[in-house]
Structure formats: structure tokens, C-alpha cells
Write a protein that holds these residues in place. Structure first.
Motif, mmCIF file in Angstrom:
data_model
loop_
_atom_site.group_PDB
_atom_site.id
_atom_site.type_symbol
_atom_site.label_atom_id
_atom_site.label_comp_id
_atom_site.label_asym_id
_atom_site.label_seq_id
_atom_site.Cartn_x
_atom_site.Cartn_y
_atom_site.Cartn_z
ATOM 1 N N ASP A 1 0.833 -1.211 0.000
ATOM 2 C CA ASP A 1 0.000 0.000 0.000
ATOM 3 C C ASP A 1 0.866 1.259 0.000
ATOM 4 O O ASP A 1 0.581 2.220 -0.716
ATOM 5 N N MET A 2 1.924 1.241 0.809
ATOM 6 C CA MET A 2 2.811 2.408 0.872
ATOM 7 C C MET A 2 3.526 2.626 -0.459
ATOM 8 O O MET A 2 3.692 3.760 -0.901
ATOM 9 N N SER B 1 2.372 1.798 -3.402
ATOM 10 C CA SER B 1 1.355 2.312 -4.320
ATOM 11 C C SER B 1 1.122 3.801 -4.066
ATOM 12 O O SER B 1 1.025 4.591 -5.017
ATOM 13 N N GLN B 2 1.041 4.194 -2.810
ATOM 14 C CA GLN B 2 0.851 5.604 -2.474
ATOM 15 C C GLN B 2 2.046 6.437 -2.932
ATOM 16 O O GLN B 2 1.882 7.556 -3.435
ATOM 17 N N LEU B 3 3.250 5.888 -2.783
ATOM 18 C CA LEU B 3 4.450 6.600 -3.211
ATOM 19 C C LEU B 3 4.448 6.800 -4.727
ATOM 20 O O LEU B 3 4.745 7.889 -5.224
ATOM 21 N N VAL B 4 4.095 5.748 -5.462
ATOM 22 C CA VAL B 4 4.037 5.843 -6.929
ATOM 23 C C VAL B 4 3.005 6.883 -7.342
ATOM 24 O O VAL B 4 3.255 7.726 -8.211
ATOM 25 N N ASN B 5 1.825 6.848 -6.698
ATOM 26 C CA ASN B 5 0.786 7.832 -7.021
ATOM 27 C C ASN B 5 1.247 9.250 -6.708
ATOM 28 O O ASN B 5 0.968 10.181 -7.472
ATOM 29 N N SER B 6 1.959 9.417 -5.599
ATOM 30 C CA SER B 6 2.472 10.743 -5.248
ATOM 31 C C SER B 6 3.494 11.222 -6.282
ATOM 32 O O SER B 6 3.494 12.394 -6.676
ATOM 33 N N GLN B 7 4.370 10.309 -6.715
ATOM 34 C CA GLN B 7 5.364 10.667 -7.734
ATOM 35 C C GLN B 7 4.661 11.086 -9.033
ATOM 36 O O GLN B 7 5.046 12.074 -9.671
ATOM 37 N N LYS B 8 3.638 10.321 -9.422
ATOM 38 C CA LYS B 8 2.914 10.645 -10.649
ATOM 39 C C LYS B 8 2.209 11.998 -10.527
ATOM 40 O O LYS B 8 2.244 12.808 -11.454
ATOM 41 N N GLN B 9 1.562 12.245 -9.395
ATOM 42 C CA GLN B 9 0.857 13.514 -9.219
ATOM 43 C C GLN B 9 1.825 14.691 -9.229
ATOM 44 O O GLN B 9 1.542 15.727 -9.828
ATOM 45 N N PHE B 10 2.976 14.522 -8.575
ATOM 46 C CA PHE B 10 3.968 15.593 -8.560
ATOM 47 C C PHE B 10 4.450 15.891 -9.977
ATOM 48 O O PHE B 10 4.527 17.045 -10.395
#
Length: 195
Positions: free
Chosen positions: A79-80, A82-91
Motif C-alpha cells: 500500500d505504501m 502504491s501511495q508513493l508511486v501515485n504521489s510521484q505521478k501527481q507531482f
């Protein structure tokens, strides 16, 4: 003489007595049968084996608990990640939209579309598809600041096309826009301002 031999000798002596209840004789027979089941077993070795079995069961319980905790930690780690990947993509998406000249009021509208277009490479870097931002500018020109000095989104030196329709202005109340087709917002026919 061992215990079983003593029981058998006592039983044979009782068998000759007169007036003895048959229930007493049956009890002796049952005791002899039960004793024969455990004949040849070392009592201390049996106690040690039982203790070892109890310890093994306790260890198995601890192992099951640890395996459950390990699985829970593995799920949390996934989960962490996945959240990190999503944060990288959003940034990366926010940075790219900013560089492309997105109008601030449309940033949240296009962010999910851009984020969904990004992929994570094997080296951990976010990959941006070629022409992503240029394609968005062409598809939704009113959402981006234009190349001209006025920043209107129109072509430089405009005025040659007087029949072009001006976008409708709509104000969002408490962040909610009503009575507007979302496609019109995306295509630039409607401009949304925050009220």
C-alpha cells in the motif's frame, strides 16, 4: 513382580471367593486391560514427550501469529509503495501542467487525466508519454495560457477572426459549478472562475 502381574494374581484370587459381586471382578478386568495398554512405556519418557508436544504446539501458534503479522506488514508495504508511486505521478503531472501553462482553475480538472497517463519505469522514474501536454493544449486550448503577450489563449495578433465565439463565464459557488456541460468546460466554451 510388576504391577500387571500383581493385578492378575489378585484377580485370580478374587475369582475363587464366594459371594463376590461381578461388578468388582469386571472392574479388575478393566484395570488389567488398561494397564496392558501402557505396558513397556517409560513414564518419564512419556512425560517428556507430552511436554515437548505442548512446547511444539505453542511454537506452532507463535509461528502462525508471526506469519500473520508478516503478511499484514507485506500488505502495508505494498500500500505504501502504491501511495508513493501515485504521489510521484501527481507531482510529475502538476509540474508538467505548470510548465505547459495550465490556468490554475483547470489544474484539478486535468490532473487525474494526466496522472493516469503517466507510467513508472523499471528504474523508478516517472515516464511522460511523448506529446502529452501538447495534445492537451490542442484538445483544450482555453485551459492553457496562450503564447501571445495578452495571455488569452488566442493566436498572436488576433482580431482576424471576429466571428469566433467568446467563452461563457461561469462562477463556481463554494467550489461547485452547476448548469454547465463538463465537455464545454473541457473544450474551452465555458470558463470557470472561483467565487
Amino acid at each position: 513382580m510388576d504391577f500387571i502381574a500383581q493385578l492378575k494374581q489378585l484377580r485370580s484370587q478374587l475369582g475363587d471367593a464366594e459371594g463376590l459381586d461381578t461388578a468388582v471382578l469386571a472392574t479388575f478386568d478393566q484395570a488389567i486391560t488398561q494397564a496392558e495398554l501402557y505396558q513397556g512405556i517409560d513414564p518419564q519418557a512419556a512425560r517428556t514427550a507430552i511436554q515437548q508436544l505442548e512446547q511444539r504446539q505453542q511454537q506452532d501458534g507463535q509461528l502462525q501469529t508471526m506469519a500473520g503479522e508478516r503478511d499484514q506488514l507485506a500488505t502495508q508495504l505494498a500500500d505504501m509503495r502504491s501511495q508513493l508511486v501515485n504521489s510521484q505521478k501527481q507531482f510529475t503531472a502538476l509540474k508538467g501542467l505548470g510548465s505547459a501553462g495550465i490556468r490554475p482553475e483547470y489544474e484539478e480538472l486535468l490532473l487525474p487525466q494526466v496522472t493516469g497517463s503517466l507510467e513508472l519505469a523499471e528504474n523508478g522514474e516517472v515516464e511522460i508519454p511523448d506529446g502529452l501536454y501538447d495534445g492537451l493544449k490542442q484538445k483544450y486550448p482555453a485551459m492553457f495560457f496562450g503564447e501571445d503577450a495578452a495571455g488569452t489563449g488566442g493566436a498572436a495578433g488576433g482580431g482576424t477572426n471576429t466571428t469566433e465565439e467568446q467563452p461563457q463565464q461561469v462562477t463556481a459557488k463554494d467550489g461547485i459549478v452547476t448548469g454547465v456541460n463538463p465537455d464545454d468546460v473541457l473544450s474551452g466554451k465555458v470558463n470557470v472562475s472561483m467565487g
